[in-house]
Design an enzyme around this catalytic site. Structure first.
Site, PDB file in Angstrom:
ATOM      1  N   LEU B  24       0.813  -1.218   0.000  1.00  0.00           N
ATOM      2  CA  LEU B  24       0.000   0.000   0.000  1.00  0.00           C
ATOM      3  C   LEU B  24       0.844   1.265   0.000  1.00  0.00           C
ATOM      4  O   LEU B  24       1.910   1.320   0.608  1.00  0.00           O
ATOM      5  CB  LEU B  24      -0.924  -0.013   1.218  1.00  0.00           C
ATOM      6  CG  LEU B  24      -1.839  -1.236   1.322  1.00  0.00           C
ATOM      7  CD1 LEU B  24      -2.667  -1.169   2.603  1.00  0.00           C
ATOM      8  CD2 LEU B  24      -2.747  -1.365   0.101  1.00  0.00           C
ATOM      9  N   GLY B  27      -1.682   6.377  -2.606  1.00  0.00           N
ATOM     10  CA  GLY B  27      -2.784   6.228  -3.564  1.00  0.00           C
ATOM     11  C   GLY B  27      -3.875   5.336  -2.991  1.00  0.00           C
ATOM     12  O   GLY B  27      -5.066   5.700  -2.974  1.00  0.00           O
ATOM     13  N   HIS B  28      -3.455   4.181  -2.479  1.00  0.00           N
ATOM     14  CA  HIS B  28      -4.427   3.284  -1.846  1.00  0.00           C
ATOM     15  C   HIS B  28      -5.119   3.965  -0.657  1.00  0.00           C
ATOM     16  O   HIS B  28      -6.326   3.842  -0.476  1.00  0.00           O
ATOM     17  CB  HIS B  28      -3.726   2.026  -1.326  1.00  0.00           C
ATOM     18  CG  HIS B  28      -3.081   1.191  -2.376  1.00  0.00           C
ATOM     19  ND1 HIS B  28      -1.715   1.123  -2.527  1.00  0.00           N
ATOM     20  CD2 HIS B  28      -3.594   0.381  -3.334  1.00  0.00           C
ATOM     21  CE1 HIS B  28      -1.419   0.300  -3.517  1.00  0.00           C
ATOM     22  NE2 HIS B  28      -2.546  -0.166  -4.034  1.00  0.00           N
ATOM     23  N   ASP B 149      -5.183   3.497 -12.845  1.00  0.00           N
ATOM     24  CA  ASP B 149      -5.425   2.361 -13.733  1.00  0.00           C
ATOM     25  C   ASP B 149      -6.663   2.676 -14.569  1.00  0.00           C
ATOM     26  O   ASP B 149      -7.735   2.090 -14.384  1.00  0.00           O
ATOM     27  CB  ASP B 149      -5.600   1.089 -12.905  1.00  0.00           C
ATOM     28  CG  ASP B 149      -4.352   0.777 -12.095  1.00  0.00           C
ATOM     29  OD1 ASP B 149      -3.344   0.392 -12.703  1.00  0.00           O
ATOM     30  OD2 ASP B 149      -4.382   0.956 -10.872  1.00  0.00           O
ATOM     31  N   ARG B 186       4.873  -0.631  -7.842  1.00  0.00           N
ATOM     32  CA  ARG B 186       6.008  -1.035  -8.678  1.00  0.00           C
ATOM     33  C   ARG B 186       7.139  -0.003  -8.675  1.00  0.00           C
ATOM     34  O   ARG B 186       8.233  -0.302  -9.155  1.00  0.00           O
ATOM     35  CB  ARG B 186       5.545  -1.325 -10.111  1.00  0.00           C
ATOM     36  CG  ARG B 186       4.698  -2.596 -10.195  1.00  0.00           C
ATOM     37  CD  ARG B 186       4.354  -2.996 -11.619  1.00  0.00           C
ATOM     38  NE  ARG B 186       3.777  -4.327 -11.690  1.00  0.00           N
ATOM     39  CZ  ARG B 186       2.475  -4.608 -11.812  1.00  0.00           C
ATOM     40  NH1 ARG B 186       1.597  -3.612 -11.880  1.00  0.00           N
ATOM     41  NH2 ARG B 186       2.059  -5.853 -11.855  1.00  0.00           N
TER      42      ARG B 186
END
Lengths: 281, 281
Positions: B24, B27-28, B149, B186
Protein backbone atom coordinates in the site's frame (compact mmCIF):
# COMPACT_ATOMS: atom_id res chain seq x y z
CA UNK A 1 -36.94 -4.66 -9.75
CA UNK A 2 -34.08 -4.25 -7.30
CA UNK A 3 -36.15 -1.97 -5.07
CA UNK A 4 -39.02 -4.47 -5.13
CA UNK A 5 -36.60 -7.25 -4.32
CA UNK A 6 -35.18 -5.34 -1.36
CA UNK A 7 -38.69 -4.60 -0.11
CA UNK A 8 -39.52 -8.34 -0.29
CA UNK A 9 -36.70 -9.40 1.98
CA UNK A 10 -36.19 -7.39 5.09
CA UNK A 11 -33.35 -8.63 7.33
CA UNK A 12 -33.40 -12.38 7.75
CA UNK A 13 -36.08 -13.08 5.12
CA UNK A 14 -35.25 -15.43 2.25
CA UNK A 15 -36.08 -14.49 -1.34
CA UNK A 16 -36.34 -17.30 -3.89
CA UNK A 17 -35.97 -16.77 -7.65
CA UNK A 18 -37.31 -19.06 -10.35
CA UNK A 19 -35.72 -18.00 -13.66
CA UNK A 20 -37.87 -19.05 -16.65
CA UNK A 21 -38.38 -18.32 -20.34
CA UNK A 22 -42.16 -18.36 -19.78
CA UNK A 23 -44.57 -20.71 -21.60
CA UNK A 24 -45.02 -22.19 -18.15
CA UNK A 25 -45.96 -25.81 -17.49
CA UNK A 26 -46.17 -28.06 -14.44
CA UNK A 27 -42.36 -28.34 -14.37
CA UNK A 28 -42.03 -24.61 -13.80
CA UNK A 29 -44.86 -24.66 -11.27
CA UNK A 30 -43.06 -27.37 -9.28
CA UNK A 31 -40.11 -24.97 -9.01
CA UNK A 32 -42.43 -22.19 -7.85
CA UNK A 33 -43.96 -24.46 -5.22
CA UNK A 34 -40.53 -25.54 -3.97
CA UNK A 35 -39.57 -21.87 -3.74
CA UNK A 36 -42.71 -21.03 -1.79
CA UNK A 37 -42.05 -23.90 0.60
CA UNK A 38 -38.43 -22.90 1.23
CA UNK A 39 -38.54 -19.09 1.07
CA UNK A 40 -40.38 -16.14 2.58
CA UNK A 41 -40.97 -14.52 -0.82
CA UNK A 42 -40.84 -15.76 -4.41
CA UNK A 43 -39.89 -13.92 -7.59
CA UNK A 44 -40.27 -15.48 -11.05
CA UNK A 45 -38.47 -14.05 -14.05
CA UNK A 46 -39.86 -14.51 -17.56
CA UNK A 47 -37.35 -13.70 -20.26
CA UNK A 48 -36.78 -15.43 -23.60
CA UNK A 49 -33.03 -14.81 -23.65
CA UNK A 50 -31.79 -14.24 -27.20
CA UNK A 51 -28.11 -14.82 -26.40
CA UNK A 52 -28.70 -18.50 -25.58
CA UNK A 53 -30.29 -19.25 -28.98
CA UNK A 54 -28.18 -20.14 -32.01
CA UNK A 55 -28.76 -18.40 -35.36
CA UNK A 56 -30.83 -21.31 -36.73
CA UNK A 57 -32.76 -22.05 -33.57
CA UNK A 58 -36.32 -21.30 -32.47
CA UNK A 59 -35.94 -17.84 -30.90
CA UNK A 60 -38.58 -16.24 -33.13
CA UNK A 61 -41.22 -18.94 -32.71
CA UNK A 62 -40.57 -19.69 -29.03
CA UNK A 63 -44.01 -19.41 -27.35
CA UNK A 64 -44.66 -16.23 -25.32
CA UNK A 65 -48.14 -16.56 -23.71
CA UNK A 66 -47.44 -13.82 -21.20
CA UNK A 67 -50.96 -13.19 -19.89
CA UNK A 68 -51.54 -16.91 -19.32
CA UNK A 69 -48.17 -17.20 -17.54
CA UNK A 70 -48.92 -14.20 -15.35
CA UNK A 71 -52.27 -15.63 -14.31
CA UNK A 72 -50.73 -19.02 -13.48
CA UNK A 73 -48.13 -17.32 -11.29
CA UNK A 74 -50.76 -15.20 -9.59
CA UNK A 75 -52.69 -18.37 -8.74
CA UNK A 76 -49.51 -19.86 -7.28
CA UNK A 77 -49.16 -16.87 -4.95
CA UNK A 78 -45.93 -15.59 -6.50
CA UNK A 79 -44.93 -12.24 -5.00
CA UNK A 80 -43.21 -10.75 -8.01
CA UNK A 81 -43.01 -11.40 -11.75
CA UNK A 82 -40.01 -9.85 -13.52
CA UNK A 83 -40.58 -9.79 -17.28
CA UNK A 84 -38.09 -7.35 -18.82
CA UNK A 85 -37.74 -6.59 -22.52
CA UNK A 86 -34.62 -7.55 -24.49
CA UNK A 87 -33.65 -3.86 -24.58
CA UNK A 88 -33.96 -3.59 -20.80
CA UNK A 89 -31.71 -6.61 -20.29
CA UNK A 90 -29.11 -6.03 -23.00
CA UNK A 91 -29.87 -2.71 -24.60
CA UNK A 92 -28.03 0.13 -23.01
CA UNK A 93 -24.48 0.84 -22.00
CA UNK A 94 -24.20 3.71 -19.55
CA UNK A 95 -27.47 5.04 -20.99
CA UNK A 96 -25.71 5.93 -24.22
CA UNK A 97 -25.80 3.39 -27.01
CA UNK A 98 -27.95 0.41 -27.91
CA UNK A 99 -26.23 -2.83 -28.79
CA UNK A 100 -27.40 -6.16 -30.16
CA UNK A 101 -25.19 -8.28 -27.93
CA UNK A 102 -23.46 -7.63 -24.63
CA UNK A 103 -19.72 -6.90 -24.41
CA UNK A 104 -19.37 -8.75 -21.12
CA UNK A 105 -19.73 -12.52 -21.02
CA UNK A 106 -19.60 -15.03 -18.20
CA UNK A 107 -18.22 -18.33 -19.48
CA UNK A 108 -17.72 -21.68 -17.75
CA UNK A 109 -14.95 -22.83 -20.05
CA UNK A 110 -14.57 -26.50 -19.36
CA UNK A 111 -18.30 -27.36 -19.18
CA UNK A 112 -19.74 -25.11 -21.88
CA UNK A 113 -18.59 -27.36 -24.73
CA UNK A 114 -20.14 -30.55 -23.36
CA UNK A 115 -23.56 -32.18 -24.03
CA UNK A 116 -25.95 -29.41 -25.15
CA UNK A 117 -23.03 -26.97 -25.27
CA UNK A 118 -21.41 -29.15 -27.95
CA UNK A 119 -24.62 -29.30 -30.00
CA UNK A 120 -25.45 -25.64 -29.40
CA UNK A 121 -22.26 -23.52 -29.56
CA UNK A 122 -22.56 -20.39 -27.44
CA UNK A 123 -25.72 -21.64 -25.72
CA UNK A 124 -24.31 -21.95 -22.22
CA UNK A 125 -22.41 -18.68 -22.49
CA UNK A 126 -25.77 -17.02 -23.09
CA UNK A 127 -27.30 -18.89 -20.14
CA UNK A 128 -24.53 -18.07 -17.65
CA UNK A 129 -24.42 -14.43 -18.73
CA UNK A 130 -28.17 -13.88 -18.36
CA UNK A 131 -28.35 -15.82 -15.09
CA UNK A 132 -25.52 -13.64 -13.73
CA UNK A 133 -27.51 -10.56 -14.71
CA UNK A 134 -30.72 -11.91 -13.15
CA UNK A 135 -28.88 -12.78 -9.93
CA UNK A 136 -27.46 -9.24 -9.76
CA UNK A 137 -30.80 -7.59 -10.53
CA UNK A 138 -33.04 -9.70 -8.29
CA UNK A 139 -30.43 -10.56 -5.61
CA UNK A 140 -32.16 -13.77 -4.48
CA UNK A 141 -30.92 -15.90 -1.59
CA UNK A 142 -31.92 -19.08 -3.42
CA UNK A 143 -32.57 -19.90 -7.08
CA UNK A 144 -34.50 -22.90 -8.37
CA UNK A 145 -33.65 -24.82 -11.55
CA UNK A 146 -35.14 -27.92 -13.13
CA UNK A 147 -33.17 -31.16 -13.23
CA UNK A 148 -34.47 -31.61 -16.79
CA UNK A 149 -31.80 -29.19 -18.03
CA UNK A 150 -29.10 -31.27 -16.34
CA UNK A 151 -26.14 -29.81 -18.23
CA UNK A 152 -27.41 -26.26 -17.61
CA UNK A 153 -27.70 -27.12 -13.92
CA UNK A 154 -24.09 -28.36 -13.82
CA UNK A 155 -22.87 -25.23 -15.63
CA UNK A 156 -24.76 -22.91 -13.27
CA UNK A 157 -23.62 -24.75 -10.15
CA UNK A 158 -20.04 -24.46 -11.36
CA UNK A 159 -20.41 -20.76 -12.16
CA UNK A 160 -21.90 -20.03 -8.74
CA UNK A 161 -19.06 -21.94 -7.04
CA UNK A 162 -16.26 -20.46 -9.19
CA UNK A 163 -17.47 -16.85 -8.95
CA UNK A 164 -18.63 -17.10 -5.30
CA UNK A 165 -22.18 -15.94 -6.09
CA UNK A 166 -24.03 -15.49 -2.77
CA UNK A 167 -26.92 -17.60 -4.10
CA UNK A 168 -27.91 -21.13 -3.14
CA UNK A 169 -28.89 -23.35 -6.08
CA UNK A 170 -31.74 -25.82 -5.61
CA UNK A 171 -32.53 -28.42 -8.28
CA UNK A 172 -36.02 -29.87 -8.59
CA UNK A 173 -36.94 -33.26 -10.13
CA UNK A 174 -38.21 -33.63 -13.70
CA UNK A 175 -41.99 -33.42 -14.01
CA UNK A 176 -43.48 -35.77 -16.64
CA UNK A 177 -46.71 -36.21 -18.54
CA UNK A 178 -48.72 -39.34 -17.62
CA UNK A 179 -47.01 -41.31 -20.42
CA UNK A 180 -43.50 -40.32 -19.33
CA UNK A 181 -42.69 -37.42 -21.69
CA UNK A 182 -40.70 -34.78 -19.79
CA UNK A 183 -42.58 -31.47 -19.55
CA UNK A 184 -41.14 -28.86 -21.90
CA UNK A 185 -42.38 -25.64 -23.44
CA UNK A 186 -41.14 -27.08 -26.74
CA UNK A 187 -43.59 -30.03 -26.54
CA UNK A 188 -46.12 -27.55 -27.95
CA UNK A 189 -44.29 -27.77 -31.29
CA UNK A 190 -45.14 -31.50 -31.65
CA UNK A 191 -48.04 -32.79 -33.75
CA UNK A 192 -49.97 -35.89 -32.63
CA UNK A 193 -47.65 -38.36 -34.42
CA UNK A 194 -44.50 -36.66 -33.17
CA UNK A 195 -45.95 -36.55 -29.67
CA UNK A 196 -45.97 -40.38 -29.68
CA UNK A 197 -42.57 -40.68 -31.33
CA UNK A 198 -41.09 -38.39 -28.66
CA UNK A 199 -41.69 -41.07 -26.02
CA UNK A 200 -38.53 -42.82 -27.23
CA UNK A 201 -36.44 -40.40 -25.12
CA UNK A 202 -38.03 -41.50 -21.87
CA UNK A 203 -38.19 -45.14 -23.00
CA UNK A 204 -34.44 -45.20 -23.70
CA UNK A 205 -33.69 -43.78 -20.25
CA UNK A 206 -36.00 -46.27 -18.53
CA UNK A 207 -34.24 -49.10 -20.38
CA UNK A 208 -30.86 -47.93 -19.04
CA UNK A 209 -32.22 -47.49 -15.54
CA UNK A 210 -33.72 -50.99 -15.65
CA UNK A 211 -30.41 -52.56 -16.75
CA UNK A 212 -28.47 -50.59 -14.12
CA UNK A 213 -30.89 -51.70 -11.45
CA UNK A 214 -30.38 -55.27 -12.61
CA UNK A 215 -26.64 -54.88 -11.99
CA UNK A 216 -25.08 -53.66 -15.23
CA UNK A 217 -22.27 -51.18 -14.31
CA UNK A 218 -20.57 -50.76 -17.71
CA UNK A 219 -21.48 -47.34 -19.09
CA UNK A 220 -20.60 -48.33 -22.67
CA UNK A 221 -23.06 -51.24 -22.57
CA UNK A 222 -25.73 -49.15 -20.87
CA UNK A 223 -25.40 -46.34 -23.41
CA UNK A 224 -25.55 -48.84 -26.28
CA UNK A 225 -28.81 -50.21 -24.90
CA UNK A 226 -30.25 -46.70 -24.66
CA UNK A 227 -29.16 -45.80 -28.19
CA UNK A 228 -30.66 -49.05 -29.51
CA UNK A 229 -34.13 -47.72 -28.68
CA UNK A 230 -33.55 -44.94 -31.21
CA UNK A 231 -32.67 -47.41 -33.96
CA UNK A 232 -36.24 -48.70 -33.65
CA UNK A 233 -37.69 -45.15 -33.85
CA UNK A 234 -36.33 -44.01 -37.22
CA UNK A 235 -38.30 -40.77 -37.40
CA UNK A 236 -36.42 -39.42 -34.36
CA UNK A 237 -32.83 -38.26 -34.92
CA UNK A 238 -30.55 -38.78 -31.93
CA UNK A 239 -28.29 -35.82 -31.06
CA UNK A 240 -26.46 -37.40 -28.11
CA UNK A 241 -26.97 -40.21 -25.64
CA UNK A 242 -24.30 -40.02 -22.93
CA UNK A 243 -23.53 -41.35 -19.50
CA UNK A 244 -21.49 -38.79 -17.58
CA UNK A 245 -20.56 -37.46 -14.17
CA UNK A 246 -23.42 -35.12 -13.18
CA UNK A 247 -21.01 -32.44 -11.93
CA UNK A 248 -18.16 -32.44 -14.47
CA UNK A 249 -20.21 -33.79 -17.43
CA UNK A 250 -17.21 -36.01 -18.28
CA UNK A 251 -17.99 -39.55 -19.52
CA UNK A 252 -17.83 -42.28 -16.90
CA UNK A 253 -16.80 -45.86 -17.64
CA UNK A 254 -18.59 -47.38 -14.69
CA UNK A 255 -21.82 -46.19 -13.08
CA UNK A 256 -21.14 -47.56 -9.57
CA UNK A 257 -20.53 -44.06 -8.17
CA UNK A 258 -23.74 -42.75 -9.71
CA UNK A 259 -24.12 -41.12 -13.12
CA UNK A 260 -26.20 -38.82 -15.27
CA UNK A 261 -27.77 -40.49 -18.30
CA UNK A 262 -28.60 -37.67 -20.69
CA UNK A 263 -30.27 -37.69 -24.09
CA UNK A 264 -31.07 -35.10 -26.74
CA UNK A 265 -32.94 -35.84 -29.96
CA UNK A 266 -34.79 -34.14 -32.80
CA UNK A 267 -38.45 -35.04 -33.30
CA UNK A 268 -39.10 -33.36 -36.62
CA UNK A 269 -37.38 -30.01 -36.17
CA UNK A 270 -38.05 -29.95 -32.43
CA UNK A 271 -35.04 -30.64 -30.23
CA UNK A 272 -35.98 -32.35 -26.96
CA UNK A 273 -33.83 -33.33 -23.99
CA UNK A 274 -34.34 -35.68 -21.06
CA UNK A 275 -32.22 -37.44 -18.45
CA UNK A 276 -32.17 -39.72 -15.45
CA UNK A 277 -29.80 -39.83 -12.50
CA UNK A 278 -28.50 -43.30 -11.63
CA UNK A 279 -27.92 -43.64 -7.89
CA UNK A 280 -24.57 -44.81 -6.53
CA UNK A 281 -24.54 -48.47 -5.55
CA UNK B 1 -15.85 -12.90 5.13
CA UNK B 2 -19.46 -12.85 3.99
CA UNK B 3 -20.73 -13.14 7.57
CA UNK B 4 -18.43 -10.29 8.64
CA UNK B 5 -19.65 -8.22 5.70
CA UNK B 6 -23.28 -8.81 6.62
CA UNK B 7 -22.55 -7.88 10.24
CA UNK B 8 -20.94 -4.61 9.05
CA UNK B 9 -24.00 -3.42 7.18
CA UNK B 10 -27.29 -3.76 8.94
CA UNK B 11 -30.27 -2.44 6.96
CA UNK B 12 -29.54 0.91 5.37
CA UNK B 13 -25.81 0.97 6.17
CA UNK B 14 -23.36 1.37 3.28
CA UNK B 15 -20.33 -0.90 3.00
CA UNK B 16 -17.39 0.31 0.90
CA UNK B 17 -14.77 -2.02 -0.57
CA UNK B 18 -11.26 -1.02 -1.64
CA UNK B 19 -9.79 -3.92 -3.66
CA UNK B 20 -5.96 -3.86 -3.62
CA UNK B 21 -2.97 -6.07 -4.27
CA UNK B 22 -1.32 -4.74 -1.09
CA UNK B 23 2.07 -3.00 -0.96
CA UNK B 24 0.00 0.00 0.00
CA UNK B 25 0.95 3.60 -0.71
CA UNK B 26 -0.73 6.98 -0.44
CA UNK B 27 -2.78 6.23 -3.56
CA UNK B 28 -4.43 3.28 -1.85
CA UNK B 29 -4.89 5.29 1.35
CA UNK B 30 -6.70 8.01 -0.60
CA UNK B 31 -9.19 5.33 -1.70
CA UNK B 32 -9.60 4.18 1.91
CA UNK B 33 -10.21 7.75 3.05
CA UNK B 34 -12.79 8.31 0.30
CA UNK B 35 -14.51 5.08 1.36
CA UNK B 36 -14.57 6.17 5.00
CA UNK B 37 -16.04 9.52 4.04
CA UNK B 38 -18.78 7.99 1.87
CA UNK B 39 -19.63 4.76 3.71
CA UNK B 40 -20.63 3.51 7.14
CA UNK B 41 -18.06 0.70 7.07
CA UNK B 42 -14.96 -0.01 4.99
CA UNK B 43 -13.44 -3.31 3.90
CA UNK B 44 -10.07 -3.55 2.13
CA UNK B 45 -9.05 -6.66 0.24
CA UNK B 46 -5.38 -7.53 -0.23
CA UNK B 47 -4.84 -10.18 -2.88
CA UNK B 48 -2.04 -10.47 -5.43
CA UNK B 49 -4.20 -12.03 -8.11
CA UNK B 50 -2.22 -14.54 -10.19
CA UNK B 51 -4.73 -14.65 -13.07
CA UNK B 52 -4.04 -11.04 -14.04
CA UNK B 53 -0.27 -11.59 -14.45
CA UNK B 54 1.21 -12.84 -17.70
CA UNK B 55 3.70 -15.74 -17.70
CA UNK B 56 6.71 -13.38 -17.97
CA UNK B 57 5.45 -10.72 -15.58
CA UNK B 58 6.34 -9.90 -11.98
CA UNK B 59 3.94 -12.15 -10.03
CA UNK B 60 6.72 -13.84 -8.04
CA UNK B 61 8.56 -10.66 -7.07
CA UNK B 62 5.49 -8.46 -6.52
CA UNK B 63 5.97 -6.97 -3.01
CA UNK B 64 3.86 -8.51 -0.22
CA UNK B 65 4.57 -6.53 3.00
CA UNK B 66 1.44 -7.81 4.72
CA UNK B 67 2.14 -6.76 8.32
CA UNK B 68 3.03 -3.22 7.23
CA UNK B 69 -0.14 -3.04 5.10
CA UNK B 70 -2.28 -4.32 7.95
CA UNK B 71 -0.89 -1.71 10.35
CA UNK B 72 -1.45 1.10 7.82
CA UNK B 73 -5.07 0.02 7.41
CA UNK B 74 -5.57 -0.24 11.15
CA UNK B 75 -4.33 3.33 11.51
CA UNK B 76 -6.80 4.42 8.84
CA UNK B 77 -9.66 2.93 10.87
CA UNK B 78 -10.56 0.25 8.31
CA UNK B 79 -13.20 -2.11 9.70
CA UNK B 80 -12.17 -5.26 7.88
CA UNK B 81 -9.14 -6.54 5.96
CA UNK B 82 -9.79 -9.50 3.65
CA UNK B 83 -6.51 -11.18 2.69
CA UNK B 84 -7.31 -14.62 1.29
CA UNK B 85 -4.78 -17.12 -0.06
CA UNK B 86 -4.66 -18.09 -3.74
CA UNK B 87 -6.11 -21.48 -2.78
CA UNK B 88 -9.02 -19.83 -0.97
CA UNK B 89 -9.83 -17.67 -3.99
CA UNK B 90 -9.25 -20.15 -6.82
CA UNK B 91 -8.47 -23.48 -5.23
CA UNK B 92 -11.51 -25.61 -4.77
CA UNK B 93 -14.44 -26.70 -6.85
CA UNK B 94 -17.30 -28.08 -4.81
CA UNK B 95 -14.74 -28.93 -2.10
CA UNK B 96 -13.33 -31.66 -4.28
CA UNK B 97 -10.38 -30.81 -6.47
CA UNK B 98 -7.69 -28.14 -6.54
CA UNK B 99 -7.05 -26.31 -9.79
CA UNK B 100 -4.44 -23.84 -10.99
CA UNK B 101 -6.87 -21.63 -12.89
CA UNK B 102 -10.61 -21.10 -12.68
CA UNK B 103 -13.03 -22.60 -15.19
CA UNK B 104 -15.34 -19.59 -15.10
CA UNK B 105 -14.19 -16.30 -16.58
CA UNK B 106 -15.82 -12.89 -16.77
CA UNK B 107 -14.67 -11.11 -19.92
CA UNK B 108 -15.41 -7.62 -21.25
CA UNK B 109 -14.77 -8.49 -24.87
CA UNK B 110 -14.51 -5.18 -26.64
CA UNK B 111 -12.39 -3.38 -24.02
CA UNK B 112 -10.08 -6.15 -22.85
CA UNK B 113 -7.84 -5.92 -25.92
CA UNK B 114 -7.20 -2.18 -25.67
CA UNK B 115 -4.36 -0.22 -24.00
CA UNK B 116 -2.92 -2.43 -21.22
CA UNK B 117 -5.08 -5.31 -22.43
CA UNK B 118 -3.25 -5.20 -25.77
CA UNK B 119 0.16 -5.17 -24.08
CA UNK B 120 -0.85 -7.73 -21.46
CA UNK B 121 -3.06 -10.42 -23.06
CA UNK B 122 -5.43 -11.99 -20.53
CA UNK B 123 -4.72 -9.27 -17.96
CA UNK B 124 -8.18 -7.73 -17.87
CA UNK B 125 -9.90 -11.12 -17.93
CA UNK B 126 -8.03 -11.88 -14.70
CA UNK B 127 -9.02 -8.51 -13.24
CA UNK B 128 -12.72 -8.77 -14.09
CA UNK B 129 -12.92 -12.35 -12.87
CA UNK B 130 -11.32 -11.62 -9.50
CA UNK B 131 -13.28 -8.40 -9.02
CA UNK B 132 -16.51 -10.35 -9.71
CA UNK B 133 -15.48 -12.84 -7.05
CA UNK B 134 -14.59 -10.11 -4.54
CA UNK B 135 -17.90 -8.35 -5.17
CA UNK B 136 -19.78 -11.62 -4.56
CA UNK B 137 -17.80 -12.46 -1.43
CA UNK B 138 -17.79 -9.02 0.21
CA UNK B 139 -21.10 -7.73 -1.22
CA UNK B 140 -20.17 -4.05 -0.96
CA UNK B 141 -22.56 -1.22 -1.83
CA UNK B 142 -19.70 0.84 -3.26
CA UNK B 143 -16.22 -0.03 -4.54
CA UNK B 144 -13.32 2.40 -4.93
CA UNK B 145 -10.76 2.26 -7.73
CA UNK B 146 -7.84 4.51 -8.62
CA UNK B 147 -7.94 6.65 -11.75
CA UNK B 148 -4.29 5.69 -12.29
CA UNK B 149 -5.42 2.36 -13.73
CA UNK B 150 -7.68 4.16 -16.22
CA UNK B 151 -8.20 1.24 -18.59
CA UNK B 152 -8.97 -1.08 -15.68
CA UNK B 153 -11.49 1.44 -14.43
CA UNK B 154 -13.22 1.55 -17.85
CA UNK B 155 -13.30 -2.25 -18.02
CA UNK B 156 -14.75 -2.57 -14.52
CA UNK B 157 -17.35 0.14 -15.09
CA UNK B 158 -18.44 -1.65 -18.27
CA UNK B 159 -18.60 -5.02 -16.53
CA UNK B 160 -20.70 -3.61 -13.69
CA UNK B 161 -23.07 -1.98 -16.18
CA UNK B 162 -23.32 -4.99 -18.53
CA UNK B 163 -23.82 -7.57 -15.76
CA UNK B 164 -26.00 -5.32 -13.56
CA UNK B 165 -23.76 -5.70 -10.50
CA UNK B 166 -25.50 -4.00 -7.55
CA UNK B 167 -22.29 -2.08 -6.79
CA UNK B 168 -21.55 1.61 -7.31
CA UNK B 169 -18.08 2.33 -8.71
CA UNK B 170 -16.23 5.40 -7.43
CA UNK B 171 -12.98 6.53 -9.06
CA UNK B 172 -10.41 8.54 -7.10
CA UNK B 173 -7.75 10.87 -8.57
CA UNK B 174 -4.14 9.85 -9.10
CA UNK B 175 -1.88 10.54 -6.12
CA UNK B 176 1.66 11.66 -7.06
CA UNK B 177 5.05 12.01 -5.42
CA UNK B 178 6.27 15.62 -4.96
CA UNK B 179 8.09 15.47 -8.31
CA UNK B 180 5.05 14.20 -10.23
CA UNK B 181 5.68 10.44 -10.40
CA UNK B 182 2.37 8.61 -10.00
CA UNK B 183 2.31 6.45 -6.86
CA UNK B 184 2.65 2.75 -7.67
CA UNK B 185 3.67 -0.34 -5.75
CA UNK B 186 6.01 -1.04 -8.68
CA UNK B 187 7.99 2.20 -8.05
CA UNK B 188 9.83 0.12 -5.41
CA UNK B 189 11.52 -1.77 -8.27
CA UNK B 190 13.31 1.40 -9.49
CA UNK B 191 16.89 2.27 -8.59
CA UNK B 192 17.93 5.93 -8.12
CA UNK B 193 18.73 6.52 -11.81
CA UNK B 194 15.55 4.84 -13.03
CA UNK B 195 13.54 6.80 -10.48
CA UNK B 196 14.60 10.02 -12.28
CA UNK B 197 14.13 8.56 -15.76
CA UNK B 198 10.58 7.51 -14.80
CA UNK B 199 9.54 11.16 -14.58
CA UNK B 200 9.26 11.21 -18.39
CA UNK B 201 5.80 9.63 -18.08
CA UNK B 202 4.38 12.51 -16.09
CA UNK B 203 6.36 15.07 -18.12
CA UNK B 204 4.88 13.79 -21.38
CA UNK B 205 1.36 14.03 -19.97
CA UNK B 206 1.93 17.55 -18.67
CA UNK B 207 3.21 18.57 -22.10
CA UNK B 208 -0.01 17.32 -23.71
CA UNK B 209 -2.16 18.97 -21.07
CA UNK B 210 -0.32 22.27 -21.58
CA UNK B 211 -0.82 22.16 -25.37
CA UNK B 212 -4.51 21.23 -24.96
CA UNK B 213 -5.00 24.08 -22.52
CA UNK B 214 -3.38 26.40 -25.08
CA UNK B 215 -6.03 25.37 -27.63
CA UNK B 216 -4.65 22.38 -29.53
CA UNK B 217 -7.55 19.98 -30.22
CA UNK B 218 -5.92 17.57 -32.69
CA UNK B 219 -5.26 14.28 -30.89
CA UNK B 220 -2.64 13.19 -33.42
CA UNK B 221 -0.58 16.34 -32.82
CA UNK B 222 -1.04 16.10 -29.06
CA UNK B 223 0.03 12.45 -28.97
CA UNK B 224 3.06 13.22 -31.14
CA UNK B 225 4.12 15.92 -28.66
CA UNK B 226 3.75 13.48 -25.78
CA UNK B 227 5.71 10.74 -27.57
CA UNK B 228 8.46 13.25 -28.44
CA UNK B 229 9.34 13.45 -24.74
CA UNK B 230 10.26 9.75 -24.86
CA UNK B 231 12.64 10.29 -27.77
CA UNK B 232 14.70 12.48 -25.44
CA UNK B 233 14.69 9.81 -22.69
CA UNK B 234 16.27 6.89 -24.53
CA UNK B 235 16.61 4.62 -21.50
CA UNK B 236 12.82 4.42 -21.18
CA UNK B 237 11.00 2.20 -23.69
CA UNK B 238 7.51 3.44 -24.60
CA UNK B 239 4.78 0.77 -24.65
CA UNK B 240 1.89 3.00 -25.71
CA UNK B 241 0.96 6.67 -25.69
CA UNK B 242 -2.70 7.07 -26.68
CA UNK B 243 -5.47 9.60 -26.60
CA UNK B 244 -8.80 7.83 -26.27
CA UNK B 245 -12.38 8.06 -25.07
CA UNK B 246 -12.23 7.35 -21.31
CA UNK B 247 -15.27 5.07 -21.48
CA UNK B 248 -14.82 3.09 -24.71
CA UNK B 249 -10.99 3.36 -24.88
CA UNK B 250 -11.34 4.02 -28.62
CA UNK B 251 -8.97 6.59 -30.15
CA UNK B 252 -10.38 10.10 -30.55
CA UNK B 253 -9.37 12.46 -33.34
CA UNK B 254 -10.32 15.65 -31.51
CA UNK B 255 -10.18 16.25 -27.75
CA UNK B 256 -12.95 18.87 -27.59
CA UNK B 257 -15.32 16.45 -25.90
CA UNK B 258 -12.71 15.49 -23.33
CA UNK B 259 -10.27 12.59 -23.56
CA UNK B 260 -8.05 10.21 -21.66
CA UNK B 261 -4.33 10.60 -22.37
CA UNK B 262 -2.76 7.31 -21.31
CA UNK B 263 0.84 6.18 -21.31
CA UNK B 264 2.69 2.98 -20.45
CA UNK B 265 6.46 2.56 -20.56
CA UNK B 266 9.25 0.29 -19.37
CA UNK B 267 11.89 1.80 -17.10
CA UNK B 268 14.43 -1.01 -17.07
CA UNK B 269 12.22 -4.08 -16.68
CA UNK B 270 9.61 -2.16 -14.66
CA UNK B 271 6.41 -1.36 -16.52
CA UNK B 272 4.80 1.88 -15.33
CA UNK B 273 1.55 3.54 -16.37
CA UNK B 274 0.14 7.03 -15.95
CA UNK B 275 -2.61 9.17 -17.46
CA UNK B 276 -4.39 12.48 -17.42
CA UNK B 277 -8.00 13.34 -18.21
CA UNK B 278 -8.46 16.31 -20.55
CA UNK B 279 -11.64 18.21 -19.72
CA UNK B 280 -14.23 18.93 -22.39
CA UNK B 281 -14.03 22.46 -23.77
Amino acid sequence: MRAASHALRPAGKRLGLVPTMGALHEGHLSLVRAARAQCDAVAVSIFVNPTQFGPNEDLARYPRPFERDREMLEQEGVDLVFAPTVEEVYGTVADKSVRATPATWVTVEDLSGKLDGRSRPGHFRGVTTVVSKLFHIVEPDVAFFGQKDAAQLAVIRRMVCDLNFPVEIVACPIVREADGLAMSSRNAYLDATQRKEALVLHRSLMRVEELARAGERDATKLAAAGRAEFVKEKSVRLDYFEIVDAETLDPVADVSAGALVAVAAYVGTTRLIDNVLLAAT
